[in-house]
Design an enzyme around this catalytic site. Sequence first.
Site, PDB file in Angstrom:
ATOM      1  N   CYS A 180       5.483  -0.612   5.641  1.00  0.00           N
ATOM      2  CA  CYS A 180       4.945  -1.977   5.867  1.00  0.00           C
ATOM      3  C   CYS A 180       6.006  -2.718   6.435  1.00  0.00           C
ATOM      4  CB  CYS A 180       4.188  -1.956   4.733  1.00  0.00           C
ATOM      5  SG  CYS A 180       5.505  -2.654   3.229  1.00  0.00           S
ATOM      6  N   ARG A 229      -4.889 -11.716  -0.208  1.00  0.00           N
ATOM      7  CA  ARG A 229      -4.461 -10.449  -0.979  1.00  0.00           C
ATOM      8  C   ARG A 229      -3.975 -10.426  -2.345  1.00  0.00           C
ATOM      9  NH1 ARG A 229      -0.420  -6.559   1.891  1.00  0.00           N
ATOM     10  NH2 ARG A 229      -0.970  -5.726  -0.058  1.00  0.00           N
ATOM     11  N   ARG A 270      -0.698  -0.401   0.162  1.00  0.00           N
ATOM     12  CA  ARG A 270       0.099   0.820  -0.363  1.00  0.00           C
ATOM     13  C   ARG A 270      -0.231   1.225  -1.728  1.00  0.00           C
ATOM     14  NH1 ARG A 270       4.950   3.498  -0.134  1.00  0.00           N
ATOM     15  NH2 ARG A 270       5.648   3.879  -2.190  1.00  0.00           N
ATOM     16  N   ASP A 286       9.766  -9.879  -5.553  1.00  0.00           N
ATOM     17  CA  ASP A 286       8.426 -10.387  -5.163  1.00  0.00           C
ATOM     18  C   ASP A 286       8.735 -11.823  -5.310  1.00  0.00           C
ATOM     19  OD1 ASP A 286       7.286  -8.014  -4.394  1.00  0.00           O
ATOM     20  OD2 ASP A 286       5.883  -7.937  -6.363  1.00  0.00           O
ATOM     21  N   LYS A 338      -2.268  -9.096 -10.087  1.00  0.00           N
ATOM     22  CA  LYS A 338      -2.821  -8.223  -9.097  1.00  0.00           C
ATOM     23  C   LYS A 338      -2.388  -6.818  -9.252  1.00  0.00           C
ATOM     24  CE  LYS A 338      -0.684  -8.229  -4.899  1.00  0.00           C
ATOM     25  NZ  LYS A 338       0.024  -6.904  -4.591  1.00  0.00           N
ATOM     26  N   ASN A 339      -0.895  -6.717  -9.412  1.00  0.00           N
ATOM     27  CA  ASN A 339      -0.262  -5.489  -9.386  1.00  0.00           C
ATOM     28  C   ASN A 339      -0.667  -4.603 -10.677  1.00  0.00           C
ATOM     29  OD1 ASN A 339       0.975  -6.028  -7.044  1.00  0.00           O
ATOM     30  ND2 ASN A 339       3.005  -6.106  -7.789  1.00  0.00           N
ATOM     31  N   ARG A 371       9.012   2.560   2.472  1.00  0.00           N
ATOM     32  CA  ARG A 371       8.230   2.798   1.202  1.00  0.00           C
ATOM     33  C   ARG A 371       7.886   4.230   1.322  1.00  0.00           C
ATOM     34  NH1 ARG A 371       5.250  -2.447  -0.158  1.00  0.00           N
ATOM     35  NH2 ARG A 371       5.587  -2.064  -2.245  1.00  0.00           N
ATOM     36  N   PRO A 372       8.485   5.197   1.173  1.00  0.00           N
ATOM     37  CA  PRO A 372       8.371   6.604   0.942  1.00  0.00           C
ATOM     38  C   PRO A 372       7.529   7.021  -0.438  1.00  0.00           C
ATOM     39  CG  PRO A 372      10.515   6.401   0.724  1.00  0.00           C
ATOM     40  CD  PRO A 372       9.979   5.129   0.983  1.00  0.00           C
ATOM     41  N   MET A 373       7.253   8.253  -0.548  1.00  0.00           N
ATOM     42  CA  MET A 373       6.519   8.578  -1.803  1.00  0.00           C
ATOM     43  C   MET A 373       7.201   9.675  -2.297  1.00  0.00           C
ATOM     44  SD  MET A 373       2.263   8.138  -1.698  1.00  0.00           S
ATOM     45  CE  MET A 373       2.033   8.712  -3.551  1.00  0.00           C
ATOM     46  N   ASP A 374       8.257   9.971  -2.038  1.00  0.00           N
ATOM     47  CA  ASP A 374       9.219  11.256  -2.507  1.00  0.00           C
ATOM     48  C   ASP A 374       9.320  11.137  -4.102  1.00  0.00           C
ATOM     49  OD1 ASP A 374      10.798   9.066  -1.972  1.00  0.00           O
ATOM     50  OD2 ASP A 374      12.535  10.188  -2.524  1.00  0.00           O
TER      51      ASP A 374
END
Length: 421
Positions: free
Chosen positions: A118, A400, A94, A308, A22-23, A123-126
């Site tokens: 979540c 998912r 995400r 995971d 999936k990932n 879970r930032p995106m910096d």
Amino acid sequence: MDSIVIKGNGPVNGQIPIAGAKNACLTLMPATLLSEEPLTLTNAPRLSDIKTMAELLASLGTEVAGLQDGTVQALGTKEITNHVAHYDIVRKMRASNLVLGPMLARMGHAVVSLPGGCAIGARPMDIHTDALEQMGATIELKDGYLHAKTNGGLKGAMIKLRFASVGATENILMAATLAKGTTVIDNAAKEPEIVDLAECLRKMGAQIEGEGTSRIEIQGVDRLHGATHPVVTDRIELGTYMLAPAIAGGEVELLGGRRNLLEAFCDKLEEADISVTETAKGLLVKNKGSRVKAVNVKTEIFPGFPTDLQAQMMALLCTAEGTSVLEETIFENRFMHAPELTRMGANIEVSGGMATVTGVDQLKGAPVMATDLRASVSMILAGLAAEGETVVSRVYHLDRGYEKVVRKFSGIGAQIERITT
Ligand code: UD1
């Protein structure tokens, strides 16, 4: 709403085919945005997250074919017709943020909703945005959306990530393929999904060296072309099903499994007294018949123990002889499954990023619910070892990330069914 009902009924035996990751697929799909020519992915998993990514790409102008037929996806993006990745889609998943790098590289501008929090953490995106800024992008946050643009295209840069983020490495890697000059990603993530992405991008004409190490070097090219690429095996699905015989007893061969995808995890299973052997077709996992031993586990970036698989490993350790300590270092809030496993009779104490699990003689079936994908499947695993019936609700989490989950578990003799209530 659907639930999954499991009745603990002893050992499991047989074979399980492992799907494409999936990932990996979620990062390979946005790579189509980098080229006008078609990208075909084989061995793609059939999952709702993949449909969500297809929906997002279609909203940007990608023609998506093959989703209905299953494991082959044909993606073509002659033109990016819309440059906005809307909150309605991004909030569901995400990984939608992986369109940012490719859109910026191909079009010079992109507007991508921030995903928001979540269940497992903020879970930032910096890390993504800092790197793209170093490559010459200007990025502003307005109304919950990142507005990114470049002045004449992205430029190669020397980037040192403050943390080896998987998503940031993928976004930068894709963006750098079309940037002017050389980009070096230092402290890059090394996960197999990144190696898979680099291999696919190279087939598309990208010049990349060093994937799978912490230093990746990318020489930008003017354009990428079409390619066909098989998605790498899903190491998290693999590890999950390896735990089925470990917890329930029995012997299961995981078809397509490879030890080098999950070395640290295999080491921990062996330490717990589970046998793991490589076969011509995959990996054979055998419970030797005695109770598993307690082991300490610390989640780490690849090649360490994957976050995971932490929830699923906790299910196993709930039945072990002795006390295990699980330390979660990747996400700050990833023990939401502990109170649910406790409802099944487990003995778990959580304090900050540590969970202390003292094994019990027998788990008991119970109605449980999960807050995320991996937590949901940990309850199915616990249900295999429990006395009586376990009912796992909120099955949409499982859809998912686990294709044919009921069929795969029942194929090895588990008593499991999906019911609609
Ligand atoms: C990917 C996987 C996810 C896995 C995770 C860690 C996909 C689609 N998802 O998620 O299943 O659990 O890797 O192996 O591949 N962080 C920041 N700033 C950033 C980016 C990340 O602080 O800009 C932090 C996150 O909050 C988290 C940690 O870094 O605590 C790891 O995140 P990252 O490696 O980026 O994970 P994802 O790519 O989101």
